[in-house]
Scaffold this motif. Structure first.
Motif, PDB file in Angstrom:
ATOM      1  N   HIS A 275       0.796  -1.411  -0.040  1.00  0.00           N
ATOM      2  CA  HIS A 275       0.188  -0.051   0.058  1.00  0.00           C
ATOM      3  C   HIS A 275       0.746   1.311   0.106  1.00  0.00           C
ATOM      4  O   HIS A 275       0.511   1.900  -0.833  1.00  0.00           O
TER       5      HIS A 275
ATOM      6  N   SER B 185       0.253   3.702  -3.461  1.00  0.00           N
ATOM      7  CA  SER B 185      -0.521   4.891  -3.164  1.00  0.00           C
ATOM      8  C   SER B 185       0.230   6.064  -3.109  1.00  0.00           C
ATOM      9  O   SER B 185      -0.205   6.933  -3.673  1.00  0.00           O
TER      10      SER B 185
ATOM     11  N   CYS C  41      -7.660   3.589  -0.985  1.00  0.00           N
ATOM     12  CA  CYS C  41      -6.724   2.449  -0.578  1.00  0.00           C
ATOM     13  C   CYS C  41      -7.608   1.427   0.240  1.00  0.00           C
ATOM     14  O   CYS C  41      -8.290   1.893   1.186  1.00  0.00           O
TER      15      CYS C  41
ATOM     16  N   LYS D  46      -8.190  -1.217   3.269  1.00  0.00           N
ATOM     17  CA  LYS D  46      -7.805  -1.404   4.681  1.00  0.00           C
ATOM     18  C   LYS D  46      -6.858  -2.256   4.553  1.00  0.00           C
ATOM     19  O   LYS D  46      -6.909  -3.529   3.785  1.00  0.00           O
TER      20      LYS D  46
ATOM     21  N   LEU E   3      -4.393   0.805   5.971  1.00  0.00           N
ATOM     22  CA  LEU E   3      -3.868   1.593   5.256  1.00  0.00           C
ATOM     23  C   LEU E   3      -2.421   1.265   4.944  1.00  0.00           C
ATOM     24  O   LEU E   3      -1.839   1.380   3.854  1.00  0.00           O
TER      25      LEU E   3
ATOM     26  N   CYS F 142       2.018   4.843   7.772  1.00  0.00           N
ATOM     27  CA  CYS F 142       0.710   5.364   7.684  1.00  0.00           C
ATOM     28  C   CYS F 142       1.143   7.215   7.429  1.00  0.00           C
ATOM     29  O   CYS F 142       0.755   7.750   6.760  1.00  0.00           O
TER      30      CYS F 142
ATOM     31  N   LEU G 118      -6.294  11.029  -0.146  1.00  0.00           N
ATOM     32  CA  LEU G 118      -6.040   9.838  -0.080  1.00  0.00           C
ATOM     33  C   LEU G 118      -7.148   9.142   0.888  1.00  0.00           C
ATOM     34  O   LEU G 118      -7.077   9.727   2.123  1.00  0.00           O
TER      35      LEU G 118
ATOM     36  N   VAL H 130      -9.178   5.755   2.853  1.00  0.00           N
ATOM     37  CA  VAL H 130      -9.253   4.228   3.150  1.00  0.00           C
ATOM     38  C   VAL H 130     -10.474   3.627   3.210  1.00  0.00           C
ATOM     39  O   VAL H 130     -11.381   4.251   3.631  1.00  0.00           O
TER      40      VAL H 130
ATOM     41  N   GLN I  18     -12.785   1.371   4.705  1.00  0.00           N
ATOM     42  CA  GLN I  18     -13.287   0.832   5.914  1.00  0.00           C
ATOM     43  C   GLN I  18     -14.858   0.527   5.568  1.00  0.00           C
ATOM     44  O   GLN I  18     -15.692   1.213   6.250  1.00  0.00           O
TER      45      GLN I  18
ATOM     46  N   SER J  34     -12.884   8.309   6.816  1.00  0.00           N
ATOM     47  CA  SER J  34     -11.571   7.820   6.567  1.00  0.00           C
ATOM     48  C   SER J  34     -10.585   8.097   5.615  1.00  0.00           C
ATOM     49  O   SER J  34      -9.854   7.562   4.981  1.00  0.00           O
TER      50      SER J  34
ATOM     51  N   VAL K 225      -7.302  10.112   5.267  1.00  0.00           N
ATOM     52  CA  VAL K 225      -6.000   9.430   5.597  1.00  0.00           C
ATOM     53  C   VAL K 225      -5.603  10.045   6.875  1.00  0.00           C
ATOM     54  O   VAL K 225      -5.061   9.098   7.656  1.00  0.00           O
TER      55      VAL K 225
ATOM     56  N   ASN L 193      -7.665   8.319   9.541  1.00  0.00           N
ATOM     57  CA  ASN L 193      -7.697   6.778   9.513  1.00  0.00           C
ATOM     58  C   ASN L 193      -6.523   6.316  10.231  1.00  0.00           C
ATOM     59  O   ASN L 193      -6.393   5.063  10.740  1.00  0.00           O
TER      60      ASN L 193
END
Length: 365
Positions: free
Chosen positions: A81, A85, A97, A99, A101, A108, A122, A124, A126, A300, A302, A305
């Motif tokens: 990831h 990313s 992206c 999960k 992250l 992260c 960005l 995530v 979830q 979520s 980034v 998250n």
């Protein structure tokens, strides 16, 4: 009607195929390229899902300009990831992206820095945040007044094999982030600390600890307790777990699948309002498209998250040390490590510009 968002998807494995179906069902997006290190796997997946004319490649760079892509869906394995990313973000492409992250909070934070350096979104995926009955449960909780406690019981008996069977903490690292992240949404506050014990029943088919008990203290005093096992055959719960919340105005329960139930302190029932919004990864994709088009901050995103990943890392640290762990300490340690190890000068400069890592990710200090 705006033109569909032109998507590159990275990852053509099992979860990648689920995303291919989800993209096909959403009229607001169109797949313009499929990327995987295994080109034959990518070609086969594309062909089998009605994308025979869609090009495949081994990297985002091979297709980004040629396809005039608008965004990237990162469905690679967690260890990949950060690389995938960050590369997409620095090419000017927003990213959704899968999960978790990343595998560590340190990674992260570098991904947060890449989002800031590029000015691109960005987000995530979830997916547990997008269950209709779960959203109904969340709305009930908002009617119960301040929450004193929230609990989740999670008991399943999957026999995955593969990497999960060999992990040191399979339940906490591979599964519990779903419940930990959802607890943040349901409580509407951020975690402060955790005490966790993990263990492996003698009949377990996992090498590592397949069971755990964790108690999180949240800002405002709410306690969230998680009790779970991945080697619990019989009377299994939903994959979402079984939830109970107690507030000053009553109690609500949710079995993870069907409509929740709630009773007010007066003794009267509080009906569940179940909507018809997109669910699971379809919900993630819908929110991502809106965020890209309208510039709104999605669930979520980034920065926020990172806290969910820090909850997992804190729980693992607590289980290893036998002591309570502060979420802020996990973030501080990861931040120091990120600055020390980040090789990209631009990303390191962003990291060093932060006045407080806790503030950057939305925690009180």
């Amino acid at each position: 009607m705006p033109e569909p968002l032109r998507l590159l998807q990275v990852g053509a494995g099992g979860m990648g195929r689920a995303w291919l179906r989800t993209i096909d069902e959403n009229p607001d997006v169109v797949l313009v390229g499929l990327i995987d290190l295994d080109l034959q796997l990518a070609r086969t997946a594309a062909d089998e899902h009605g994308y025979a004319e869609v090009p495949v490649a081994a990297s985002v760079g091979e297709l980004a300009e040629a396809t005039e892509a608008d965004a990237v869906i990162d469905v690679t394995v967690p260890v990949a990831h950060p690389k995938v990313s960050i590369d997409a973000l620095l090419r000017g492409l927003p990213v959704l992206c899968e999960k978790p992250l990343a595998e560590t909070v340190r990674e992260c934070l570098s991904m947060v820095a890449a989002a800031e350096a590029s000015g691109k979104l960005l987000m995530v995926s979830q997916s547990r945040r997008y269950f209709r009955t779960g959203n109904a449960f969340s709305r009930q909780l908002a009617e119960l007044g301040p929450l004193g406690s929230l609990s989740c019981e999670f008991f399943k008996a999957p026999r995955f094999g593969g990497f999960r069977a060999r992990m040191a903490e399979p339940l906490l690292i591979d599964m519990a982030i779903h419940q930990f992240d959802l607890a943040r949404k349901l409580i509407g506050a951020e975690p402060v600390s955790v005490y966790c014990e993990s263990y492996n029943p003698e009949w377990s088919w996992f090498d590592g600890n397949a069971a755990a008990n964790a108690i999180f203290t949240f800002d405002g005093g709410t306690r969230f307790s998680f009790t779970g096992s991945w080697c619990a055959p019989g009377l299994e719960t939903s994959w979402n777990g079984h939830w109970r919340a107690g507030g000053s105005g009553g109690t609500a329960i949710w079995d993870g699948d069907t409509a929740p139930q709630a009773e007010l302190s007066s003794g009267s029932a509080l009906p569940a309002a179940v909507g018809d919004e997109p669910e699971q990864i379809a919900g993630s994709l819908t929110e991502f498209v809106r965020a890209v088009r309208e510039g709104v901050v999605p669930q979520s995103e980034v920065h926020a998250n990172v806290v969910s990943v820090a909850m997992v890392e804190a729980a693992v640290r607590s289980a290893a040390t036998g002591s309570q762990v502060l979420i802020a300490d996990v973030l501080a340690d990861a931040y120091a490590e990120a600055i020390a190890t980040e090789r990209d000068g631009a990303l390191r400069a962003v990291l060093e510009s932060w006045p407080s890592v806790q503030k950057v990710v939305g925690l009180r200090t």
